[in-house]
Enzyme design. Structure first.
Site, short mmCIF file in Angstrom:
data_model
loop_
_atom_site.label_atom_id
_atom_site.label_comp_id
_atom_site.label_asym_id
_atom_site.label_seq_id
_atom_site.Cartn_x
_atom_site.Cartn_y
_atom_site.Cartn_z
N HIS A 1 -1.22 -1.69 -3.85
CA HIS A 1 -2.56 -1.43 -3.34
C HIS A 1 -2.69 0.08 -3.22
O HIS A 1 -1.89 0.73 -2.54
CB HIS A 1 -2.69 -2.13 -1.99
N MET B 1 -9.44 7.83 -1.48
CA MET B 1 -10.39 8.32 -0.46
C MET B 1 -10.95 9.66 -0.91
O MET B 1 -10.23 10.49 -1.46
CB MET B 1 -9.67 8.49 0.88
N ASP C 1 -4.99 3.23 -2.21
CA ASP C 1 -6.15 3.64 -1.41
C ASP C 1 -6.69 4.97 -1.89
O ASP C 1 -6.06 6.01 -1.70
CB ASP C 1 -5.73 3.75 0.06
N MET D 1 -12.31 3.94 -1.42
CA MET D 1 -13.10 4.31 -0.23
C MET D 1 -13.82 5.60 -0.58
O MET D 1 -13.48 6.69 -0.10
CB MET D 1 -12.16 4.47 0.98
N SER E 1 0.86 -1.20 0.00
CA SER E 1 0.00 0.00 0.00
C SER E 1 0.89 1.24 0.00
O SER E 1 1.78 1.37 0.84
CB SER E 1 -0.90 0.01 1.24
N HIS F 1 -8.31 0.39 -4.24
CA HIS F 1 -9.24 0.21 -3.12
C HIS F 1 -9.98 1.53 -2.98
O HIS F 1 -9.42 2.51 -2.46
CB HIS F 1 -8.46 -0.16 -1.86
N MET G 1 -11.55 -5.61 5.83
CA MET G 1 -10.84 -4.55 6.54
C MET G 1 -10.66 -4.95 8.00
O MET G 1 -11.62 -5.29 8.68
CB MET G 1 -11.62 -3.23 6.49
N ASP H 1 -6.75 -6.17 4.85
CA ASP H 1 -6.22 -4.81 4.77
C ASP H 1 -6.37 -4.11 6.12
O ASP H 1 -7.47 -3.92 6.62
CB ASP H 1 -7.00 -4.05 3.67
C1 DX5 Z 1 -6.68 2.06 5.28
C2 DX5 Z 1 -6.19 1.50 3.98
C3 DX5 Z 1 -5.05 0.58 4.06
C4 DX5 Z 1 -3.78 1.14 4.66
C5 DX5 Z 1 -3.21 0.04 5.48
O1 DX5 Z 1 -7.92 2.68 5.06
O2 DX5 Z 1 -7.24 0.81 3.33
O3 DX5 Z 1 -4.77 0.02 2.79
O4 DX5 Z 1 -2.80 1.51 3.73
O5 DX5 Z 1 -2.16 0.56 6.20
P1 DX5 Z 1 -1.54 -0.22 7.43
O6 DX5 Z 1 -0.80 -1.40 6.86
O7 DX5 Z 1 -0.64 0.78 8.03
O8 DX5 Z 1 -2.66 -0.62 8.32
ZN ZN Z 2 -6.70 -0.23 1.49
#
Ligand code: DX5
Ligand code: ZN
Length: 353
Positions: free
Chosen positions: A36, A40, A38, A71, A11, A69, A141, A180
């Site tokens: 990965h 948002m 993220d 969100m 990620s 991913h 999650m 995740d």
């Molecule tokens: C959080 C993300 C994750 C994040 C995980 O909302 O979806 O992908 O990068 O990070 P760590 O490994 O630090 O929990």
């Molecule tokens: Zn994620």
């Protein structure tokens, strides 16, 4: 491609956002299996990150798969842009407006990419039920979405990770469970023991001075340990890309059988292997299937294989008679002498690749 079964998706959420090209280069050289990303929107989660333009920008920087991913509250509105950006898979949240879910999953699949739904810690897996036939990925999650660096929710993992596979049962080979949130060397063995395929690892990889490559290798190895001793009777896991020979057949029959097997969702690779010579001068083709689907292929198609092998034997005799050809010869290893393979010998034994 790494050995073993587990794969690490790096990620980039906690990488240096002023130099994502560098983050991608670094992740790849340190042994990431994929990335990965993220996304948002400040609405579905209380944080903002990047959009399709950033993904499009990093796309040419790596050949590794890019998993998005999302969100975001409106995946249906933006899905085309993420497809166009070159994502290999797109996973969005099952908690969004339900009207959007089916069309968005369908759009992702129509584009030939993997489609996934993510579930927040408080959401039961059962909400996936109406969409199961459209899923390639279930992302569980194990932190509240929004931020990296939070602590791993062990109870959520225990409750959902193994159970998530049930929603991919129509997809015997391609389906993936992703975990995740809070995944690192301390939690990898536990989630591996719950059969997870893809471990998303974020913040721990980007800590200054941390050996990223070692962290990735440790997480993969520990996840495989967990899988081996908790789920696989102590047997080492089969690498995701290992293939085994399921049948050896003359080309025309191999092609027909391959199509039949693939109709059930099991991918087949036809290989010009070291099969026997046929009276038409061609060797039998090997049909390779993923080792992870070997048992399933046996269950479904062992009887068909017998029928095909009998048909092959009849075909060899008929072909030789019709064309007046002698059985072909092939050199015997080491001797240089010709070994005659009669056209009507019994069925070839399936061999491991
Ligand atoms: C959080 C993300 C994750 C994040 C995980 O909302 O979806 O992908 O990068 O990070 P760590 O490994 O630090 O929990
Ligand atoms: Zn994620």
């Amino acid at each position: 491609m790494a050995g073993g079964r587990a794969r690490v998706a790096v990620s980039i959420l906690d990488a240096d956002h002023s130099n994502m090209a560098h983050a991608i280069r670094r992740g790849e050289s340190e042994g990431a299996d994929r990335f990965h990303i993220d996304v948002m929107d400040g609405h579905f989660v209380p944080n903002l990150t990047f959009g399709p333009k950033m993904i499009k920008g990093i796309r040419p920087r790596t050949e590794l798969p890019l998993d998005a991913h999302l969100m975001i509250s409106d995946p249906a509105t933006y899905v085309d842009e993420f497809l166009e950006a070159g994502c290999d898979s797109i996973t969005f949240h099952v908690e969004v407006d339900p009207e959007q879910i089916t069309p968005t999953l369908e759009a992702i699949r129509a584009a030939g990419r993997a489609a996934g739904l993510a579930v927040k810690p408080g959401t039961p897996l059962s909400v996936l039920e109406p969409y199961r036939h459209l899923l390639d990925i279930v992302l569980v999650m194990t932190v509240e979405p929004g931020f990296g660096g939070q602590s791993f929710m062990r109870d959520t993992a225990a409750e959902k990770l193994l159970a998530a596979r049930e929603y991919l049962s129509h997809n015997p080979v391609g389906g993936e469970v992703h975990v995740d949130g809070g995944v690192n060397r301390e939690t990898a063995e536990f989630v591996g023991g719950l059969g997870v395929d893809i471990l998303v690892v974020g913040s721990v990889l980007w800590i200054k001075g941390r050996d990223m490559g070692r962290e990735i290798r440790l997480v993969r190895a520990l996840a495989d340990e967990g899988y081996q001793y908790r789920l696989n009777d102590g047997k080492p896991p089969i690498p995701r890309d290992a293939m085994v020979t399921f049948a050896q057949l003359p080309k025309h029959l191999a092609w027909r059988f391959m199509a039949e097997i693939e109709r059930g969702g099991i991918p087949v690779i036809p290989l010009r292997g070291n099969g026997r010579f046929n009276p038409d001068g061609l060797r039998d083709f090997d049909l390779l299937v993923p080792a992870s689907a070997e048992t399933l292929t046996e269950e479904r198609h062992a009887a068909d294989r017998e029928r095909y092998l009998e048909e092959a034997a009849r075909w060899r005799v008929a072909y030789a008679a019709e064309h007046g050809v002698k059985p072909p010869e092939r050199p015997r290893p080491g001797t240089g002498a010709g070994e005659v393979i009669p056209p009507d010998v019994g069925p070839a034994r399936p061999a491991r690749a």
